[in-house]
Design a protein around this motif. Structure first.
Motif, PDB file in Angstrom:
ATOM      1  N   UNK A   1       0.847  -1.178   0.000  1.00  0.00           N
ATOM      2  CA  UNK A   1       0.000   0.000   0.000  1.00  0.00           C
ATOM      3  C   UNK A   1       0.890   1.238   0.000  1.00  0.00           C
ATOM      4  N   UNK A   2       1.152   1.807  -1.139  1.00  0.00           N
ATOM      5  CA  UNK A   2       2.074   2.948  -1.242  1.00  0.00           C
ATOM      6  C   UNK A   2       1.558   4.203  -0.552  1.00  0.00           C
ATOM      7  N   UNK A   3       0.234   4.403  -0.516  1.00  0.00           N
ATOM      8  CA  UNK A   3      -0.304   5.614   0.132  1.00  0.00           C
ATOM      9  C   UNK A   3       0.028   5.627   1.622  1.00  0.00           C
ATOM     10  N   UNK A   4      -0.104   4.482   2.264  1.00  0.00           N
ATOM     11  CA  UNK A   4       0.169   4.388   3.699  1.00  0.00           C
ATOM     12  C   UNK A   4       1.651   4.632   3.970  1.00  0.00           C
ATOM     13  N   UNK A   5       2.503   4.073   3.093  1.00  0.00           N
ATOM     14  CA  UNK A   5       3.948   4.240   3.267  1.00  0.00           C
ATOM     15  C   UNK A   5       4.344   5.703   3.105  1.00  0.00           C
ATOM     16  N   UNK A   6       3.767   6.364   2.104  1.00  0.00           N
ATOM     17  CA  UNK A   6       4.083   7.775   1.855  1.00  0.00           C
ATOM     18  C   UNK A   6       3.632   8.632   3.044  1.00  0.00           C
ATOM     19  N   UNK A   7       2.425   8.383   3.568  1.00  0.00           N
ATOM     20  CA  UNK A   7       1.928   9.158   4.714  1.00  0.00           C
ATOM     21  C   UNK A   7       2.808   8.943   5.939  1.00  0.00           C
ATOM     22  N   UNK A   8       3.222   7.690   6.132  1.00  0.00           N
ATOM     23  CA  UNK A   8       4.072   7.383   7.282  1.00  0.00           C
ATOM     24  C   UNK A   8       5.414   8.102   7.170  1.00  0.00           C
ATOM     25  N   UNK A   9       5.971   8.122   5.971  1.00  0.00           N
ATOM     26  CA  UNK A   9       7.260   8.805   5.770  1.00  0.00           C
ATOM     27  C   UNK A   9       7.119  10.307   5.962  1.00  0.00           C
ATOM     28  N   UNK A  10       6.007  10.878   5.492  1.00  0.00           N
ATOM     29  CA  UNK A  10       5.784  12.314   5.685  1.00  0.00           C
ATOM     30  C   UNK A  10       5.615  12.643   7.164  1.00  0.00           C
ATOM     31  N   UNK A  11       4.896  11.799   7.897  1.00  0.00           N
ATOM     32  CA  UNK A  11       4.712  12.028   9.330  1.00  0.00           C
ATOM     33  C   UNK A  11       6.048  11.916  10.054  1.00  0.00           C
ATOM     34  N   UNK A  12       6.855  10.958   9.638  1.00  0.00           N
ATOM     35  CA  UNK A  12       8.167  10.776  10.234  1.00  0.00           C
ATOM     36  C   UNK A  12       9.056  11.992   9.961  1.00  0.00           C
ATOM     37  N   UNK A  13       9.021  12.493   8.746  1.00  0.00           N
ATOM     38  CA  UNK A  13       9.817  13.668   8.391  1.00  0.00           C
ATOM     39  C   UNK A  13       9.345  14.896   9.185  1.00  0.00           C
ATOM     40  N   UNK A  14       8.022  15.044   9.343  1.00  0.00           N
ATOM     41  CA  UNK A  14       7.484  16.178  10.100  1.00  0.00           C
ATOM     42  C   UNK A  14       7.909  16.084  11.568  1.00  0.00           C
ATOM     43  N   UNK A  15       7.863  14.877  12.117  1.00  0.00           N
ATOM     44  CA  UNK A  15       8.265  14.697  13.510  1.00  0.00           C
ATOM     45  C   UNK A  15       9.744  15.008  13.683  1.00  0.00           C
ATOM     46  N   UNK A  16      10.569  14.574  12.747  1.00  0.00           N
ATOM     47  CA  UNK A  16      12.002  14.867  12.805  1.00  0.00           C
ATOM     48  C   UNK A  16      12.247  16.367  12.743  1.00  0.00           C
ATOM     49  N   UNK A  17      11.522  17.040  11.870  1.00  0.00           N
ATOM     50  CA  UNK A  17      11.676  18.486  11.730  1.00  0.00           C
ATOM     51  C   UNK A  17      11.292  19.196  13.028  1.00  0.00           C
ATOM     52  N   UNK A  18      10.167  18.759  13.639  1.00  0.00           N
ATOM     53  CA  UNK A  18       9.737  19.348  14.901  1.00  0.00           C
ATOM     54  C   UNK A  18      10.785  19.149  15.988  1.00  0.00           C
ATOM     55  N   UNK A  19      11.308  17.933  16.084  1.00  0.00           N
ATOM     56  CA  UNK A  19      12.323  17.641  17.094  1.00  0.00           C
ATOM     57  C   UNK A  19      13.592  18.453  16.861  1.00  0.00           C
ATOM     58  N   UNK A  20      13.978  18.629  15.600  1.00  0.00           N
ATOM     59  CA  UNK A  20      15.173  19.401  15.286  1.00  0.00           C
ATOM     60  C   UNK A  20      14.988  20.865  15.664  1.00  0.00           C
ATOM     61  N   UNK A  21      13.799  21.413  15.391  1.00  0.00           N
ATOM     62  CA  UNK A  21      13.525  22.804  15.759  1.00  0.00           C
ATOM     63  C   UNK A  21      13.556  22.979  17.275  1.00  0.00           C
ATOM     64  N   UNK A  22      13.018  21.997  18.006  1.00  0.00           N
ATOM     65  CA  UNK A  22      13.034  22.066  19.466  1.00  0.00           C
ATOM     66  C   UNK A  22      14.463  22.010  19.995  1.00  0.00           C
ATOM     67  N   UNK A  23      15.267  21.146  19.391  1.00  0.00           N
ATOM     68  CA  UNK A  23      16.665  21.036  19.792  1.00  0.00           C
ATOM     69  C   UNK A  23      17.417  22.332  19.512  1.00  0.00           C
ATOM     70  N   UNK A  24      17.149  22.934  18.363  1.00  0.00           N
ATOM     71  CA  UNK A  24      17.791  24.206  18.039  1.00  0.00           C
ATOM     72  C   UNK A  24      17.401  25.299  19.039  1.00  0.00           C
ATOM     73  N   UNK A  25      16.134  25.308  19.442  1.00  0.00           N
ATOM     74  CA  UNK A  25      15.678  26.303  20.414  1.00  0.00           C
ATOM     75  C   UNK A  25      16.370  26.084  21.759  1.00  0.00           C
ATOM     76  N   UNK A  26      16.499  24.819  22.177  1.00  0.00           N
ATOM     77  CA  UNK A  26      17.187  24.533  23.430  1.00  0.00           C
ATOM     78  C   UNK A  26      18.647  24.961  23.363  1.00  0.00           C
TER      79      UNK A  26
END
Length: 118
Positions: A1-26
């Motif tokens: 199911x490629x749609x599920x894989x793509x959504x999961x990868x996008x969510x993972x990328x968004x979470x990584x971006x959020x964590x990186x921004x939080x780390x930069x703020x700290x």
């Protein structure tokens, strides 16, 4: 199911971006805190140098400055407790150089002559 894989990868990328921004703020907050500490140390060194140039006791002056900061931060209603009288650790007649008054230990010199080994 490629749609599920793509959504999961996008969510993972968004979470990584959020964590990186939080780390930069700290990291930015930590740098600012370190900068303030360095500035405070620099001010203390300057004050110490100036008082030394004036011929004053710079260590006593530094302690006075710290006490002023502490007293300014705390409320004036607090009263410091007087220290209780301390009992001496040993009786007044103790002399380590004389043999009496010590304990069960007595010092003896080591053996004379070359060390036994070989």
């Amino acid at each position: 199911e490629p749609d599920v894989v793509v959504k999961r990868q996008e969510a993972l990328a968004a979470a990584r971006l959020r964590m990186q921004e939080e780390l930069n703020a700290q990291a930015e907050r930590y740098k600012e805190k370190q900068r303030q500490l360095e500035e405070e140390k620099r001010r203390q060194k300057i004050a110490m140098w100036e008082s030394m140039q004036e011929g004053k006791s710079y260590k006593g002056n530094l302690k006075l400055n710290q006490q002023e900061l502490e007293s300014g931060a705390s409320t004036s209603s607090t009263v410091s407790k007087p220290k209780p009288n301390k009992k001496p650790l040993r009786s007044g007649g103790y002399n380590p150089l004389s043999g009496e008054g010590g304990g069960t230990c007595s010092w003896r010199p080591g053996r004379r002559g070359p060390s036994a080994g070989g």
